[in-house]
Scaffold this motif. Structure first.
Motif, short mmCIF file in Angstrom:
data_model
loop_
_atom_site.label_atom_id
_atom_site.label_comp_id
_atom_site.label_asym_id
_atom_site.label_seq_id
_atom_site.Cartn_x
_atom_site.Cartn_y
_atom_site.Cartn_z
N SER A 1 3.78 25.18 10.47
CA SER A 1 2.38 24.94 10.15
C SER A 1 2.22 23.67 9.33
O SER A 1 1.31 22.86 9.57
N ILE A 2 3.10 23.50 8.35
CA ILE A 2 3.02 22.29 7.51
C ILE A 2 3.30 21.05 8.35
O ILE A 2 2.60 20.03 8.23
N LYS A 3 4.31 21.12 9.20
CA LYS A 3 4.61 19.99 10.09
C LYS A 3 3.42 19.66 10.99
O LYS A 3 3.07 18.48 11.15
N ARG B 1 -6.91 13.50 8.26
CA ARG B 1 -6.93 14.91 7.85
C ARG B 1 -6.53 15.77 9.04
O ARG B 1 -6.98 15.54 10.16
N GLY B 2 -5.64 16.73 8.79
CA GLY B 2 -5.19 17.60 9.87
C GLY B 2 -5.13 19.05 9.44
O GLY B 2 -4.93 19.35 8.26
N GLU B 3 -5.35 19.94 10.40
CA GLU B 3 -5.28 21.38 10.13
C GLU B 3 -4.24 22.04 11.02
O GLU B 3 -3.90 21.54 12.09
N ALA B 4 -3.75 23.18 10.55
CA ALA B 4 -2.83 24.01 11.33
C ALA B 4 -2.99 25.44 10.87
O ALA B 4 -3.89 25.76 10.10
N GLY B 5 -2.10 26.33 11.32
CA GLY B 5 -2.19 27.74 10.99
C GLY B 5 -1.72 28.06 9.59
O GLY B 5 -1.51 27.18 8.76
N SER B 6 -1.53 29.34 9.33
CA SER B 6 -1.15 29.83 8.01
C SER B 6 0.15 29.22 7.51
O SER B 6 1.07 28.96 8.28
N SER B 7 0.21 29.01 6.18
CA SER B 7 1.48 28.57 5.58
C SER B 7 1.78 29.39 4.33
O SER B 7 2.39 28.89 3.38
N ASN B 8 1.33 30.63 4.34
CA ASN B 8 1.69 31.55 3.26
C ASN B 8 2.97 32.26 3.66
O ASN B 8 2.96 33.24 4.40
N TYR B 9 4.10 31.77 3.16
CA TYR B 9 5.40 32.28 3.61
C TYR B 9 5.62 33.73 3.21
O TYR B 9 6.51 34.40 3.75
N MET C 1 0.84 -1.19 0.00
CA MET C 1 0.00 0.00 0.00
C MET C 1 0.88 1.24 0.00
O MET C 1 1.78 1.36 0.81
N GLY C 2 0.62 2.16 -0.95
CA GLY C 2 1.37 3.40 -1.00
C GLY C 2 0.60 4.53 -0.34
O GLY C 2 -0.63 4.51 -0.29
N TYR C 3 1.34 5.50 0.18
CA TYR C 3 0.72 6.63 0.85
C TYR C 3 1.28 7.94 0.31
O TYR C 3 2.47 8.03 -0.03
N VAL C 4 0.42 8.95 0.26
CA VAL C 4 0.85 10.27 -0.20
C VAL C 4 0.26 11.34 0.72
O VAL C 4 -0.70 11.09 1.46
N LEU C 5 0.83 12.53 0.64
CA LEU C 5 0.33 13.68 1.39
C LEU C 5 -0.12 14.76 0.43
O LEU C 5 0.59 15.09 -0.53
N GLY C 6 -1.29 15.31 0.69
CA GLY C 6 -1.79 16.45 -0.07
C GLY C 6 -1.93 17.62 0.88
O GLY C 6 -2.60 17.51 1.91
N ILE C 7 -1.29 18.75 0.55
CA ILE C 7 -1.27 19.89 1.46
C ILE C 7 -1.83 21.13 0.77
O ILE C 7 -1.39 21.50 -0.32
N ASP C 8 -2.79 21.75 1.42
CA ASP C 8 -3.39 23.00 0.96
C ASP C 8 -2.99 24.08 1.94
O ASP C 8 -3.42 24.09 3.09
N GLY C 9 -2.12 24.99 1.50
CA GLY C 9 -1.61 26.02 2.39
C GLY C 9 -2.09 27.40 2.00
O GLY C 9 -1.85 27.86 0.88
N GLY C 10 -2.79 28.05 2.91
CA GLY C 10 -3.31 29.38 2.63
C GLY C 10 -2.93 30.39 3.68
O GLY C 10 -2.15 30.10 4.60
N GLY C 11 -3.49 31.57 3.57
CA GLY C 11 -3.17 32.64 4.49
C GLY C 11 -3.80 32.49 5.85
O GLY C 11 -3.32 33.06 6.83
N LYS D 1 -5.17 29.12 7.03
CA LYS D 1 -4.95 27.79 7.59
C LYS D 1 -4.24 26.89 6.60
O LYS D 1 -4.14 27.18 5.40
N THR D 2 -3.74 25.77 7.13
CA THR D 2 -3.09 24.73 6.34
C THR D 2 -3.85 23.43 6.57
O THR D 2 -4.14 23.08 7.71
#
Length: 319
Positions: free
Chosen positions: A47-49, A28-36, A1-11, A13-14
């Motif tokens: 935030s990504i971590k 599914r996980g959320e965190a704060g902003s990831s707009n560098y 079984m293969g696994y991947v990560l999909g990340i949506d980073g905005g101003g 939330k992430t």
């Protein structure tokens, strides 16, 4: 079984989704902003971590997972320089010992793109079609079967963002003040803004907007006042909404003519807060667009953008 990560980073939330090769979201996980470009590179990395950690924790998998591919769809990433910065973030992720995953990524399995593409892929479920994003700002982005892309708008609140919540709110306040002056016909927007903001007089908008130094998001949050007035039959508010629809249809039409044929069968997905109003702006937009392009279907998102990022990551493992 293969696994991947999909990340949506905005101003604001992430969002990270952990997916398997059957397209199933395991966590599914959320965190704060990831707009560098708004916050620091280090804060973006954190935030990504955090989003990755939260997604893996939600999956409730005890063993460390081997991640075969990753897609990061981040706001503001479009230029080559931006992509190089995000590549550096991925390298930092490789070096993180605290992550509950094993990154086994090759360059071909790392996708870095803007958030419009993952909104398109997530919303439609495949990387072909058009996304019309109208929230605080606005942008229209399309991709055809040959991989050709076209972007229209997304130039920010000063230079563009036609059809956005910000522009609708500004037009609403402008119309209310013109009505108060006697330059335009009367509108319920005068009383609507007064009541919503607790103003004794519509002239007090000056204090709210200028002296309090309201930002783009605060102003955009006033768009529902115009929407409600339009839904209640206010002529001026409906003109504002119709103008927004015309701008969004024009932008979408431009994308279609640029990378599709006029008779193409394709889906257009709408995302953003503007479409959730009471004045049937979604129906107005769809009717106007389909009148010009009969083979186009206007849909609501089937999945969130992070899911679209996951699909793009999976695509790299299947080539």
């Amino acid at each position: 079984m293969g696994y991947v990560l999909g990340i949506d980073g905005g101003g604001s939330k992430t969002v990270c989704v952990l997916m398997d090769n059957l397209h199933q979201v395991l966590g599914r996980g959320e965190a704060g902003s990831s707009n560098y470009q708004i916050i620091s590179i280090e804060a973006t990395l954190q935030s990504i971590k955090s989003a990755i950690n939260n997604a893996v924790e939600a999956a409730n998998i005890t063993n460390s997972l081997k991640i075969d591919a990753i897609c990061l769809g981040l706001a503001g990433v479009g230029r080559a320089a931006d992509i190089e910065v995000v590549k550096g973030l991925v390298e930092e992720l490789h070096n993180q010992q605290s992550l509950p995953i094993i990154l086994a990524l090759q360059p071909a399995n790392i996708v870095i793109c803007n958030d419009a593409l993952i909104a398109l892929v997530g919303g439609i479920g495949q990387p072909v079609g058009i996304v019309v994003a109208a929230g605080t700002g606005s942008i229209v982005f399309g991709r055809n079967h040959q991989g050709g892309t076209k972007r229209v708008g997304g130039w920010g609140y000063i230079l563009g963002d036609e059809g956005s919540a910000y522009k609708i709110a500004i037009a609403g306040m402008n119309a209310a003040l013109k009505s108060y002056d006697g330059r335009e016909i009367s509108t319920s927007l005068v009383e609507a803004f007064k009541q919503h903001l607790g103003l004794e007089n519509i002239e007090d908008l000056i204090e709210v907007i200028y002296r309090r130094q309201w930002g783009v998001k605060q102003i955009a949050a006033l768009a529902p006042i115009v929407d409600f007035a339009a839904a209640s039959g206010d002529i001026v508010a409906n003109i504002i909404i119709d103008d927004a629809v015309k701008e969004l249809v024009k932008a979408t039409s431009t994308v279609i003519h640029a990378i599709f044929s006029a008779d193409s069968v394709l889906e257009v997905v709408t995302t953003g807060s503007v479409w959730r109003g009471r004045c049937k702006i979604h129906e107005r937009f769809a009717a106007s667009l389909v009148k010009e392009f009969p083979n186009v279907s206007v849909i609501c998102p089937r999945h969130e953008p992070a899911y679209g990022a996951g699909l793009l990551a999976l695509q790299t493992t299947q080539n």
